[in-house]
Design a protein around this motif. Sequence first.
Motif, PDB file in Angstrom:
ATOM      1  N   UNK A 294      -3.072 -11.359  -7.807  1.00  0.00           N
ATOM      2  CA  UNK A 294      -3.469 -10.019  -8.259  1.00  0.00           C
ATOM      3  C   UNK A 294      -2.459  -9.021  -7.694  1.00  0.00           C
ATOM      4  N   UNK A 295      -2.537  -7.789  -8.183  1.00  0.00           N
ATOM      5  CA  UNK A 295      -1.603  -6.753  -7.723  1.00  0.00           C
ATOM      6  C   UNK A 295      -2.261  -5.723  -6.819  1.00  0.00           C
ATOM      7  N   UNK A 296      -3.570  -5.530  -6.959  1.00  0.00           N
ATOM      8  CA  UNK A 296      -4.264  -4.498  -6.179  1.00  0.00           C
ATOM      9  C   UNK A 296      -5.751  -4.791  -6.132  1.00  0.00           C
ATOM     10  N   UNK A 297      -6.424  -4.144  -5.199  1.00  0.00           N
ATOM     11  CA  UNK A 297      -7.882  -4.200  -5.123  1.00  0.00           C
ATOM     12  C   UNK A 297      -8.353  -2.927  -4.439  1.00  0.00           C
ATOM     13  N   UNK A 298      -9.666  -2.757  -4.313  1.00  0.00           N
ATOM     14  CA  UNK A 298     -10.204  -1.591  -3.607  1.00  0.00           C
ATOM     15  C   UNK A 298     -11.046  -2.095  -2.458  1.00  0.00           C
ATOM     16  N   UNK A 299     -10.714  -1.638  -1.261  1.00  0.00           N
ATOM     17  CA  UNK A 299     -11.482  -2.058  -0.094  1.00  0.00           C
ATOM     18  C   UNK A 299     -11.179  -1.134   1.063  1.00  0.00           C
ATOM     19  N   UNK A 300     -11.800  -1.439   2.200  1.00  0.00           N
ATOM     20  CA  UNK A 300     -11.525  -0.680   3.416  1.00  0.00           C
ATOM     21  C   UNK A 300     -10.176  -1.157   3.973  1.00  0.00           C
ATOM     22  N   UNK A 301      -9.421  -0.254   4.619  1.00  0.00           N
ATOM     23  CA  UNK A 301      -8.030  -0.573   4.958  1.00  0.00           C
ATOM     24  C   UNK A 301      -7.859  -1.456   6.184  1.00  0.00           C
ATOM     25  N   UNK A 302      -8.961  -1.891   6.800  1.00  0.00           N
ATOM     26  CA  UNK A 302      -8.843  -2.719   8.006  1.00  0.00           C
ATOM     27  C   UNK A 302      -9.345  -4.145   7.773  1.00  0.00           C
ATOM     28  N   UNK A 303      -9.603  -4.497   6.513  1.00  0.00           N
ATOM     29  CA  UNK A 303     -10.027  -5.870   6.180  1.00  0.00           C
ATOM     30  C   UNK A 303      -8.925  -6.846   6.635  1.00  0.00           C
TER      31      UNK A 303
ATOM     32  N   UNK B 109      -1.367  -9.388   4.195  1.00  0.00           N
ATOM     33  CA  UNK B 109      -0.582  -8.849   3.070  1.00  0.00           C
ATOM     34  C   UNK B 109       0.554  -7.972   3.589  1.00  0.00           C
ATOM     35  N   UNK B 110       0.252  -7.124   4.565  1.00  0.00           N
ATOM     36  CA  UNK B 110       1.263  -6.207   5.117  1.00  0.00           C
ATOM     37  C   UNK B 110       2.431  -6.982   5.722  1.00  0.00           C
TER      38      UNK B 110
ATOM     39  N   UNK C  50      -6.118   4.559  10.681  1.00  0.00           N
ATOM     40  CA  UNK C  50      -6.128   3.150  11.090  1.00  0.00           C
ATOM     41  C   UNK C  50      -6.198   2.315   9.822  1.00  0.00           C
ATOM     42  N   UNK C  51      -5.094   1.635   9.500  1.00  0.00           N
ATOM     43  CA  UNK C  51      -5.034   0.856   8.258  1.00  0.00           C
ATOM     44  C   UNK C  51      -3.936  -0.191   8.393  1.00  0.00           C
ATOM     45  N   UNK C  52      -4.147  -1.335   7.763  1.00  0.00           N
ATOM     46  CA  UNK C  52      -3.153  -2.411   7.806  1.00  0.00           C
ATOM     47  C   UNK C  52      -1.799  -1.895   7.306  1.00  0.00           C
ATOM     48  N   UNK C  53      -0.760  -2.153   8.071  1.00  0.00           N
ATOM     49  CA  UNK C  53       0.593  -1.794   7.632  1.00  0.00           C
ATOM     50  C   UNK C  53       0.930  -0.319   7.745  1.00  0.00           C
ATOM     51  N   UNK C  54       0.027   0.490   8.272  1.00  0.00           N
ATOM     52  CA  UNK C  54       0.284   1.939   8.389  1.00  0.00           C
ATOM     53  C   UNK C  54       0.949   2.198   9.738  1.00  0.00           C
ATOM     54  N   UNK C  55       2.072   2.894   9.710  1.00  0.00           N
ATOM     55  CA  UNK C  55       2.800   3.163  10.953  1.00  0.00           C
ATOM     56  C   UNK C  55       1.993   4.097  11.848  1.00  0.00           C
TER      57      UNK C  55
END
Length: 375
Positions: free
Chosen positions: A187-196, A202-203, A239-244
């Motif tokens: 898949x290319x995208x989904x919707x969820x909370x950014x800390x799953x 993925x990051x 606070x999110x996966x891959x966020x600097x």
Amino acid sequence: MTHHPKLGAAIGALMSLTLPAAAQELPDTMVWTSYDVGSAGYAEASAIADAFGKEYGTRVRIQPSGSGIGRLQPLLQGRADYAFLATEAFFLAEGAYDFATPEWGPHQLRAVAGRPAGITLIAAGDAGIATVEDARGKRIAFVAGNPSVNVKCEAILAFGGLTLDDVEVITFPTYASAMSSMTRNESDATCTTPTTSQLYELAESPRGIQYAPLEPDNQEGWDKLLKVLPIMSPSDEDVAAGLAEGETAKMAAYRYPVITTTEDKSADEVYAFIKALDETYDMYKDGTAAMDRWTLEKSGKPAIDIPFHEGAVRYLKEIGVWTEEDESWNQTRIERLNALTEAWETFSAENGDMEEAAFAEGWMARRQEVVASLN
């Protein structure tokens, strides 16, 4: 205890007027329902229950359940005092999806408080989805039998002027498989909370990660989103996966968990509960990474899945958190629930002998008409 310095001494006089109500104490024992052991909802309910026990001697028994129905039935049958719910609070109040059946339908639920949780369209970095509009024609991961996740995605796509017909919906059997599908290039995208947890993978993967922003000043986008799901508001997430470090992403906030009770729960009991939630905040706020969001300035404000209970509103007014705008939002939500409850009574009386799937489809269409008539 949480302090609200902006209130000043003027509250002193008000407090003396409300002492009889404030004298209501927490019961000696309570039963709460929550998501399964291991979930954020269970962890947060446990931390709050622990604080209530230490501060007031209240014994709380938490009944975990993996299904929305398992979390709701004890509350509706009077066997649980409060339920720590996700979006099933909205679905049951509206008689939607799993609750569009003859034995369910709309129910008058009320919120005590609910902590904000961020969500947005999260894409693989190489999928070319810099904005929600860019998701047109792309593969979007949905979860089988999980309207809670899927309807949020439908609302977020609406922010970019897209419907489900504009994207390729790919349904995965479990939440975990949907969340990891981007890493596997399914898949290319989904919707969820950014800390799953799968998003951190993925990051780190060759595809990378990208957050499609939901800009708070895009009024048209927000109007479209809220038409689909009127329970979200703009949110800055840091606070999110891959966020600097030091960066923020523009997302939507929904509420999870939502501390829910029934409309007929005594206002004094709910007042005592939310007061205790406020007074023990310092004891539980470090319980998990997200628990500092239980401060009532965040968890005691709309938008939320269901109207706030009158007992909660009384306390929120007292501490200066509740505004006229909040009151207007709450009254509008109560009117909506009343209109749906009324429509349900007529619809179910006239169509009680219909086959269940046809009944659910007919009611969902009727619900849409009622909601459209209120806008």
